[in-house]
Scaffold this active site. Structure first.
Site, PDB file in Angstrom:
ATOM      1  N   HIS A 182       0.869  -1.214  -0.017  1.00 49.44           N
ATOM      2  CA  HIS A 182       0.003  -0.032   0.032  1.00 49.44           C
ATOM      3  C   HIS A 182       0.899   1.451   0.020  1.00 49.44           C
ATOM      4  O   HIS A 182       1.760   1.502  -0.896  1.00 49.44           O
ATOM      5  CB  HIS A 182      -0.891  -0.118   1.217  1.00 49.44           C
ATOM      6  CG  HIS A 182      -2.022   0.842   1.201  1.00 49.44           C
ATOM      7  ND1 HIS A 182      -2.445   1.597   0.329  1.00 49.44           N
ATOM      8  CD2 HIS A 182      -3.135   1.160   2.128  1.00 49.44           C
ATOM      9  CE1 HIS A 182      -3.289   2.330   0.473  1.00 49.44           C
ATOM     10  NE2 HIS A 182      -3.659   2.003   1.853  1.00 49.44           N
TER      11      HIS A 182
ATOM     12  N   HIS B 272      -2.286  -2.113  -9.889  1.00 45.50           N
ATOM     13  CA  HIS B 272      -3.330  -1.500  -8.885  1.00 45.50           C
ATOM     14  C   HIS B 272      -4.528  -2.228  -8.883  1.00 45.50           C
ATOM     15  O   HIS B 272      -5.000  -2.712  -9.833  1.00 45.50           O
ATOM     16  CB  HIS B 272      -3.445   0.139  -9.384  1.00 45.50           C
ATOM     17  CG  HIS B 272      -4.109   0.919  -8.353  1.00 45.50           C
ATOM     18  ND1 HIS B 272      -5.602   0.789  -7.990  1.00 45.50           N
ATOM     19  CD2 HIS B 272      -3.462   1.567  -7.411  1.00 45.50           C
ATOM     20  CE1 HIS B 272      -5.738   1.668  -7.148  1.00 45.50           C
ATOM     21  NE2 HIS B 272      -4.302   2.007  -6.612  1.00 45.50           N
TER      22      HIS B 272
ATOM     23  N   ASP C 191       2.998   5.586  -6.602  1.00 39.01           N
ATOM     24  CA  ASP C 191       4.212   5.474  -6.065  1.00 39.01           C
ATOM     25  C   ASP C 191       5.515   5.156  -6.821  1.00 39.01           C
ATOM     26  O   ASP C 191       6.757   5.456  -6.426  1.00 39.01           O
ATOM     27  CB  ASP C 191       4.294   4.226  -5.179  1.00 39.01           C
ATOM     28  CG  ASP C 191       3.156   4.418  -3.939  1.00 39.01           C
ATOM     29  OD1 ASP C 191       3.388   5.437  -3.429  1.00 39.01           O
ATOM     30  OD2 ASP C 191       2.353   3.525  -3.784  1.00 39.01           O
TER      31      ASP C 191
HETATM   32  N1  CMC Z   1       4.701  -6.668 -10.696  1.00 40.56           N
HETATM   33  C1  CMC Z   1       4.654  -7.986 -11.292  1.00 40.56           C
HETATM   34  N2  CMC Z   1       3.553  -8.694 -11.227  1.00 40.56           N
HETATM   35  C2  CMC Z   1       2.562  -7.850 -10.706  1.00 40.56           C
HETATM   36  C3  CMC Z   1       2.506  -6.836 -10.173  1.00 40.56           C
HETATM   37  C4  CMC Z   1       3.820  -6.191 -10.191  1.00 40.56           C
HETATM   38  N3  CMC Z   1       3.707  -5.033  -9.414  1.00 40.56           N
HETATM   39  N4  CMC Z   1       1.118  -6.579  -9.857  1.00 40.56           N
HETATM   40  C5  CMC Z   1       0.307  -7.353 -10.181  1.00 40.56           C
HETATM   41  N5  CMC Z   1       1.144  -8.444 -10.672  1.00 40.56           N
HETATM   42  C6  CMC Z   1       0.390  -9.576 -11.401  1.00 40.56           C
HETATM   43  C7  CMC Z   1       0.258 -10.901 -10.373  1.00 40.56           C
HETATM   44  O1  CMC Z   1       1.279 -11.551 -10.137  1.00 40.56           O
HETATM   45  C8  CMC Z   1      -0.932 -11.265 -10.911  1.00 40.56           C
HETATM   46  O2  CMC Z   1      -0.495 -12.100 -12.029  1.00 40.56           O
HETATM   47  P1  CMC Z   1      -1.112 -13.633 -12.232  1.00 40.56           P
HETATM   48  O3  CMC Z   1      -2.439 -13.212 -12.723  1.00 40.56           O
HETATM   49  O4  CMC Z   1      -0.156 -14.340 -13.370  1.00 40.56           O
HETATM   50  O5  CMC Z   1      -1.361 -14.500 -10.939  1.00 40.56           O
HETATM   51  C9  CMC Z   1      -1.753 -10.236 -11.535  1.00 40.56           C
HETATM   52  O6  CMC Z   1      -0.663  -9.243 -12.011  1.00 40.56           O
HETATM   53  C10 CMC Z   1      -2.764  -9.463 -10.709  1.00 40.56           C
HETATM   54  O7  CMC Z   1      -2.112  -9.212  -9.580  1.00 40.56           O
HETATM   55  P2  CMC Z   1      -2.796  -9.111  -8.243  1.00 40.56           P
HETATM   56  O8  CMC Z   1      -1.913  -9.229  -6.983  1.00 40.56           O
HETATM   57  O9  CMC Z   1      -3.950 -10.386  -8.188  1.00 40.56           O
HETATM   58  O10 CMC Z   1      -3.523  -7.866  -8.069  1.00 40.56           O
HETATM   59  P3  CMC Z   1      -4.106  -6.975  -6.853  1.00 40.56           P
HETATM   60  O11 CMC Z   1      -5.171  -6.123  -7.505  1.00 40.56           O
HETATM   61  O12 CMC Z   1      -4.444  -7.923  -5.699  1.00 40.56           O
HETATM   62  O13 CMC Z   1      -2.764  -6.035  -6.437  1.00 40.56           O
HETATM   63  C11 CMC Z   1      -1.469  -4.451  -5.950  1.00 40.56           C
HETATM   64  C12 CMC Z   1      -2.790  -4.838  -6.435  1.00 40.56           C
HETATM   65  C13 CMC Z   1      -1.230  -2.924  -5.989  1.00 40.56           C
HETATM   66  C14 CMC Z   1      -1.146  -4.880  -4.752  1.00 40.56           C
HETATM   67  C15 CMC Z   1      -0.286  -5.301  -6.868  1.00 40.56           C
HETATM   68  O14 CMC Z   1      -0.648  -4.760  -8.287  1.00 40.56           O
HETATM   69  C16 CMC Z   1       1.365  -5.003  -6.488  1.00 40.56           C
HETATM   70  O15 CMC Z   1       1.536  -5.424  -5.596  1.00 40.56           O
HETATM   71  N6  CMC Z   1       1.788  -3.872  -6.916  1.00 40.56           N
HETATM   72  C17 CMC Z   1       3.100  -3.604  -6.291  1.00 40.56           C
HETATM   73  C18 CMC Z   1       3.025  -3.065  -5.059  1.00 40.56           C
HETATM   74  C19 CMC Z   1       2.653  -1.215  -5.382  1.00 40.56           C
HETATM   75  O16 CMC Z   1       3.122  -0.723  -5.955  1.00 40.56           O
HETATM   76  N7  CMC Z   1       1.538  -0.768  -4.535  1.00 40.56           N
HETATM   77  C20 CMC Z   1       1.187   0.354  -4.583  1.00 40.56           C
HETATM   78  C21 CMC Z   1      -0.081   0.621  -5.207  1.00 40.56           C
HETATM   79  S1  CMC Z   1      -0.973   2.096  -5.325  1.00 40.56           S
HETATM   80  C22 CMC Z   1      -0.779   3.066  -3.897  1.00 40.56           C
HETATM   81  C23 CMC Z   1      -1.742   2.590  -2.941  1.00 40.56           C
HETATM   82  O17 CMC Z   1      -2.975   2.625  -3.350  1.00 40.56           O
HETATM   83  O18 CMC Z   1      -1.454   2.357  -1.698  1.00 40.56           O
END
Ligand code: CMC
Length: 423
Positions: free
Chosen positions: A263, A302, A358
């Site tokens: 987050h 995101h 971020d």
């Molecule tokens: N790098 C590589 N792969 C990713 C990433 C990433 N940053 N984000 C998502 N994926 C992949 C993930 O592995 C999954 O792949 P598969 O379908 O093959 O399993 C697919 O994309 C969907 O990901 P998810 O984890 O199910 O998506 P989510 O909506 O649960 O997670 C997130 C959203 C923001 C937690 C995630 O994108 C992430 O971990 N990003 C990196 C951390 C980050 O930058 N966070 C800041 C968010 S914006 C500020 C805020 O709101 O706090």
């Protein structure tokens, strides 16, 4: 006649009304849970709306963000953080008189009880400033017991003003404690953002005057971070508030949620990642590691945006203005290369992963000489305005109940206790 959805399970069936708003939603409360074992299962609330809200609108597919209907790009260009806080809380942009009164009200409440200074001083020198901030904010309830009177509109508003006014002071002190510097007290002559910068960077000898371009960039970053509807920390705020808690206790929980690397902690993680990559020519190897599941590309992806995060676009522009003052952060080259490769790569394109808020903010913070541990604190200070607005909306919403999801139990049942010598 409005739409409905019929669910049938065995001999049970239920007609669920569909409500129309920014999204179409089925009202799951209508499932007759008492008559049959039928409920919804949605870990991470991926497809669950928990409230009606009129504060922030996001269209993740189109990359649109609006506060009370005003596009984020316009607010970032023309507004100030305190004006945006007013808008989030009251629903309308203030007139000139209302804004002057609001600024004055917030600015007169910047001072924090001296005992807070004492217990910030009591932490270990290497305590994370976000952890100190979380404790300081939660402790505010002990100084303002009136905050527990949730049914008193005057008490609600006053404690929101106090929190928005005092959080920069507590954040700055959390930082100054980490570097062993004396605490700087609020300066009435400075606006909200400049006063915050002064409390962070003022030395004993000189009066701190930030470069106007730096001030404006910080103001912009504050506006962009002010609210983001039902994200993890706002959900934590609303959940704690739903048990009848005051704005300080609820926001303390929000700070805890924001602390997490998935987050608000992501901007700190982005800088760490860029440093580990080290140079532009290593970007390809790093991307291969992400695709092989070894690591994540921090600052990308995101839950809601399946397009370029509109906040990231504005921040990317702000980096140019800040770097005019500070000189270019050498990590920018690596970030731009990462973005270029990721936006063309099948892995990221297929999953609709774009830079989020971020990805670039950490580069600005580092150029302004903030240590990485401060980055999430710089997110928490402006987000407090959004938490307060969301808290207020939640505690005054007659539709809300204590937030209490169900579980699907998968453990043992009805086992007989085994005496110690028989285990
Ligand atoms: N790098 C590589 N792969 C990713 C990433 C990433 N940053 N984000 C998502 N994926 C992949 C993930 O592995 C999954 O792949 P598969 O379908 O093959 O399993 C697919 O994309 C969907 O990901 P998810 O984890 O199910 O998506 P989510 O909506 O649960 O997670 C997130 C959203 C923001 C937690 C995630 O994108 C992430 O971990 N990003 C990196 C951390 C980050 O930058 N966070 C800041 C968010 S914006 C500020 C805020 O709101 O706090």
């Amino acid at each position: 006649m409005s739409d409905s959805l019929t669910i049938t399970a065995g001999s049970n069936s239920a007609e669920l009304p569909i409500t129309e708003g920014s999204i179409r939603a089925t009202d799951l409360r209508a499932i007759p849970t008492h008559d049959g074992p039928l409920t919804s299962f949605d870990p991470g609330f991926v497809n669950t709306a928990a409230c009606h809200s009129s504060i922030t609108y996001i269209d993740g597919d189109a990359g649109i963000l609006e506060y009370r209907g005003y596009p984020i790009e316009q607010l970032a260009q023309h507004s100030t953080h305190l004006e945006v806080a007013y808008l989030l809380l009251k629903g309308e942009l203030p007139t000139a008189d209302q804004l002057a009164e609001w600024d004055k009200l917030v600015n007169t409440h910047r001072f924090v009880h001296e005992n807070v200074a004492s217990f910030i001083r009591a932490y270990r020198h290497d305590a994370h400033p976000m952890a100190k901030l979380m404790a300081a904010v939660a402790s505010m309830q002990t100084f303002y017991p009136s905050s527990r009177r949730l049914d008193d509109p005057g008490a609600r508003d006053m404690n929101i003003v106090r929190l928005i006014a005092k959080i920069p002071t507590m954040a700055a002190w959390s930082y100054r404690h980490s570097i062993g510097r004396h605490f700087v007290y609020p300066n009435d002559e400075l606006g909200y953002v400049d006063n915050f910068l002064a409390m962070l960077f003022q030395s004993q000898q000189r009066v701190y005057r930030p470069d106007p371009r730096v001030s404006r960039a910080m103001e912009t970053l504050f506006i962009l971070h002010a609210d983001h509807e039902q994200n993890c920390s706002t959900n934590a705020v609303r959940s704690v508030a739903s048990a009848g808690n005051d704005v300080y206790t609820s926001s303390g929980a929000g700070i805890g949620a924001l602390f997490g690397p998935l987050h608000g902690g992501a901007n700190e993680a982005v800088l760490k990642m860029l440093r580990e990559i080290g140079s532009k020519d290593k970007v390809g190897d790093f991307i291969d590691g992400v695709k092989n599941g070894r690591t994540r590309l921090m600052g990308f992806g995101h839950r809601v945006y399946k397009n370029y995060d509109p906040r990231a676009k504005v921040i990317k522009k702000s980096t140019e203005e800040v770097f005019e003052v500070t000189g270019v952060n050498p990590l920018l080259e690596i970030a731009l290369e990462l973005e270029k490769i990721a936006l063309e790569d099948e892995y990221f394109v297929k999953r609709r992963l774009y830079p989020n808020v971020d990805f670039y903010s950490g580069l600005i913070y580092e150029a302004l000489r903030f240590p990485p541990e401060m980055f999430t604190v710089l997110f928490a200070v402006p987000r407090t305005a959004g938490w307060c607005a969301q808290w207020l909306e939640g505690v005054t919403d007659p539709e809300q109940k204590i937030m209490r999801p169900k579980q699907i139990y998968t453990g043992h049942r009805e086992r007989s206790f085994v005496p110690m010598d028989e285990r």
